[in-house]
Design a protein around this motif. Structure first.
Motif, PDB file in Angstrom:
ATOM      1  N   TRP A  54       0.912  -1.007  -0.040  1.00 47.50           N
ATOM      2  CA  TRP A  54       0.054  -0.028  -0.149  1.00 47.50           C
ATOM      3  C   TRP A  54       0.894   1.381  -0.082  1.00 47.50           C
ATOM      4  N   ARG A  55       0.891   1.923  -1.101  1.00 46.48           N
ATOM      5  CA  ARG A  55       1.627   3.323  -1.156  1.00 46.48           C
ATOM      6  C   ARG A  55       0.500   4.396  -0.672  1.00 46.48           C
ATOM      7  N   ILE A  56       0.715   5.199   0.352  1.00 41.93           N
ATOM      8  CA  ILE A  56      -0.335   6.059   0.544  1.00 41.93           C
ATOM      9  C   ILE A  56       0.438   7.271   0.339  1.00 41.93           C
ATOM     10  N   GLU A  57      -0.087   8.372  -0.084  1.00 42.69           N
ATOM     11  CA  GLU A  57       0.189   9.671  -0.101  1.00 42.69           C
ATOM     12  C   GLU A  57      -1.159  10.795   0.553  1.00 42.69           C
ATOM     13  N   ARG A  69      -4.976  -2.623   9.106  1.00 43.93           N
ATOM     14  CA  ARG A  69      -4.937  -3.569   8.038  1.00 43.93           C
ATOM     15  C   ARG A  69      -5.575  -4.664   8.330  1.00 43.93           C
ATOM     16  N   GLY A  70      -6.345  -5.228   7.223  1.00 46.16           N
ATOM     17  CA  GLY A  70      -7.212  -6.253   7.334  1.00 46.16           C
ATOM     18  C   GLY A  70      -7.175  -6.933   5.967  1.00 46.16           C
ATOM     19  N   GLY A  71      -8.176  -7.998   6.251  1.00 45.85           N
ATOM     20  CA  GLY A  71      -8.306  -8.885   4.854  1.00 45.85           C
ATOM     21  C   GLY A  71      -7.612 -10.597   5.396  1.00 45.85           C
ATOM     22  N   ARG A  72      -7.211 -11.031   4.406  1.00 48.56           N
ATOM     23  CA  ARG A  72      -6.882 -12.507   4.468  1.00 48.56           C
ATOM     24  C   ARG A  72      -5.463 -12.732   4.882  1.00 48.56           C
ATOM     25  N   GLU A  73      -4.467 -11.991   4.645  1.00 45.47           N
ATOM     26  CA  GLU A  73      -3.146 -12.198   4.955  1.00 45.47           C
ATOM     27  C   GLU A  73      -2.382 -11.107   5.286  1.00 45.47           C
ATOM     28  N   THR A  74      -2.843 -10.510   6.475  1.00 37.76           N
ATOM     29  CA  THR A  74      -2.219  -9.050   6.685  1.00 37.76           C
ATOM     30  C   THR A  74      -0.575  -9.093   6.709  1.00 37.76           C
ATOM     31  N   GLY A  75      -0.521 -10.203   7.207  1.00 42.09           N
ATOM     32  CA  GLY A  75       1.399 -10.520   7.644  1.00 42.09           C
ATOM     33  C   GLY A  75       2.240 -10.225   6.409  1.00 42.09           C
ATOM     34  N   ASN A  76       1.615 -10.518   5.167  1.00 41.76           N
ATOM     35  CA  ASN A  76       2.567 -10.578   3.961  1.00 41.76           C
ATOM     36  C   ASN A  76       2.147  -9.175   3.195  1.00 41.76           C
ATOM     37  N   SER A  77       1.701  -8.087   3.778  1.00 41.72           N
ATOM     38  CA  SER A  77       1.236  -6.691   2.954  1.00 41.72           C
ATOM     39  C   SER A  77       2.155  -5.743   3.814  1.00 41.72           C
ATOM     40  N   ARG A  78       2.462  -4.725   3.190  1.00 44.65           N
ATOM     41  CA  ARG A  78       3.301  -3.574   3.859  1.00 44.65           C
ATOM     42  C   ARG A  78       2.455  -2.308   3.329  1.00 44.65           C
ATOM     43  N   VAL A  79       2.782  -1.282   4.278  1.00 42.15           N
ATOM     44  CA  VAL A  79       2.285   0.122   3.972  1.00 42.15           C
ATOM     45  C   VAL A  79       3.515   1.268   4.170  1.00 42.15           C
ATOM     46  N   THR A  80       3.552   2.124   3.089  1.00 42.91           N
ATOM     47  CA  THR A  80       4.426   3.168   3.356  1.00 42.91           C
ATOM     48  C   THR A  80       3.739   4.500   3.097  1.00 42.91           C
ATOM     49  N   LEU A  81       3.934   5.424   3.870  1.00 42.01           N
ATOM     50  CA  LEU A  81       3.331   6.638   3.784  1.00 42.01           C
ATOM     51  C   LEU A  81       4.457   7.758   3.164  1.00 42.01           C
ATOM     52  N   SER A  82       4.289   8.319   2.200  1.00 42.93           N
ATOM     53  CA  SER A  82       5.088   9.039   1.489  1.00 42.93           C
ATOM     54  C   SER A  82       6.445   8.568   1.331  1.00 42.93           C
ATOM     55  N   ILE A  84       7.619   6.320   3.240  1.00 43.95           N
ATOM     56  CA  ILE A  84       8.371   5.883   4.856  1.00 43.95           C
ATOM     57  C   ILE A  84       7.721   4.890   5.215  1.00 43.95           C
ATOM     58  N   PRO A  85       7.984   3.730   5.515  1.00 48.36           N
ATOM     59  CA  PRO A  85       7.356   2.556   6.079  1.00 48.36           C
ATOM     60  C   PRO A  85       6.503   2.811   7.111  1.00 48.36           C
ATOM     61  N   MET A  86       5.532   2.164   7.405  1.00 46.56           N
ATOM     62  CA  MET A  86       4.520   2.293   8.441  1.00 46.56           C
ATOM     63  C   MET A  86       4.341   0.843   9.029  1.00 46.56           C
ATOM     64  N   VAL A  87       3.907   0.671  10.290  1.00 43.98           N
ATOM     65  CA  VAL A  87       3.576  -0.706  10.702  1.00 43.98           C
ATOM     66  C   VAL A  87       2.147  -0.702  10.655  1.00 43.98           C
ATOM     67  N   GLY A  88       1.367   0.267  10.878  1.00 43.17           N
ATOM     68  CA  GLY A  88      -0.156   0.001  11.068  1.00 43.17           C
ATOM     69  C   GLY A  88      -0.539  -0.989  11.842  1.00 43.17           C
TER      70      GLY A  88
END
Length: 362
Positions: A54-57, A69-82, A84-88
């Protein structure tokens, strides 16, 4: 770093089944999101099918206060904000849904409104695959009633013009004093006089799939409904044991049946994906038919996984002056009024008008 969530946070939900594959095949598929909510505290709920970046701006003055973060396999996804990695906050029990409809969406909505102490979510965006352009979160969706936790409260229909018997909302048709068992061999009636079995004779079409049966103590008649193939309504004289075909259903699959002695009318409700296929059969041969799509029955899709399974059947209770009282329950083992999750409707069997009279979601 995210700041603490405020009471007036806007909760925006984004569901994307699969991200868009970039030229780097070693990288996770991407889902891009642009949040444009100046001067608002925004919580993003990101639902995916696993292995998504997930690339968030955000635009200036937009305050992103929490990412879930939710859905089927949250452990295999990642999030960055601008960048910069986020844990969520990983919440794997949040289901992945693509439309604001069905039992899983209601579970998602209940979880989020409780978590954030709000009556509704701000918006919902769902797609099976991410596009090349960022998905924009830039408005409040105030028009979608389904985004409110208790949206059915505003959809209760009027009752002042209904027949008095429907306004009293009886819980079931009157079967006190007798029971019926209907199978392919025939019908067994148990009442204070004893147990009587009425085998299916060779003079009527064989019973394929028994669906329902009713007894009219005043006349002694039993009416039985089958589905599959042509489908029939049989009449059985409880005094003589004689069988006859009251109506051939012409491939109409029905699940519910009641008899109205006052008008000598049999009323059926549809089976499987067509519970609102409601028909009446007068003993003099007159018929009516009306079809109400499942999505026009307020709250019915809340009781099942809409799009992936059949609706629970409508159980008919009472028929007066062209109006049918019928209910649906989430648990087929429970019946209204004892069911904890139910919908109670009034149908006009000529015009197709439907009104929600009561509901339960405990």
């Amino acid at each position: 770093m995210c700041t603490p969530v405020r009471a007036e946070v806007e909760v925006h939900v984004i569901a994307i089944g699969k991200g868009r594959q970039t030229d780097d095949f070693y990288a996770l598929p991407e889902s891009r999101v642009l949040v444009d909510r100046p001067d608002a505290d925004v919580a993003l709920v990101l639902l995916d099918g696993g292995e998504t970046h997930w690339r968030i701006e955000t635009t200036p003055e937009t305050r992103l206060v929490e990412v879930i973060r939710g859905g089927r396999e949250t452990g295999n996804s990642r999030v960055t904000l601008s960048g910069i990695p986020m844990v969520g906050v990983a919440t794997p029990d949040l289901p992945l849904v693509y439309k604001p409809v069905g039992v899983h969406f209601r579970a998602l909505l209940t979880s989020l409104t409780r978590r954030f102490g709000t009556d509704r979510i701000a918006s919902f965006h769902g797609m099976h695959r991410a596009g090349s352009a960022p998905l924009r979160v830039d408005r409040l969706d105030t028009g979608a009633a389904a985004l409110s936790h208790d949206y059915l409260a505003t959809q209760i229909g009027r009752t002042d013009d209904l027949p008095a018997a429907l306004r009293d909302r009886p819980g079931a048709t009157d079967t006190v004093g007798h029971t019926l068992t209907f199978d392919q061999s025939g019908i067994t009636l148990t009442d204070p006089t004893g147990v009587r079995h009425f085998p299916v004779p060779d003079t009527v079409p064989p019973v394929l799939l028994p669906a329902a049966s009713v007894h009219d103590p005043a006349s002694g008649m039993i009416y039985a409904l089958t589905y599959g193939g042509v489908g029939y309504i049989y009449g059985v004289d409880g005094r003589t044991g004689a069988w006859r075909v009251v109506a051939a259903l012409d491939d109409y699959d029905a699940s519910g049946l009641i008899f109205d002695p006052a008008t000598q009318t049999l009323i059926t409700t549809g089976a499987f994906s067509r519970p609102g296929d409601i028909r009446t059969f007068s003993l003099d041969g007159a018929r009516t038919q009306v079809f109400v799509p499942t999505t026009r029955l307020p709250g019915l899709t809340d009781l099942f996984d809409y799009g992936n399974e059949h609706s629970p059947p409508l159980r008919p209770h009472l028929y007066r002056d062209g109006w049918l009282l019928a209910s649906a329950t989430a648990d087929p083992a429970q019946a209204y009024p004892d069911a904890t999750r139910f919908r109670l409707y009034a149908f006009h069997t000529t015009t197709g008008e439907v009104r929600l009279l009561a509901y339960g979601d405990d």
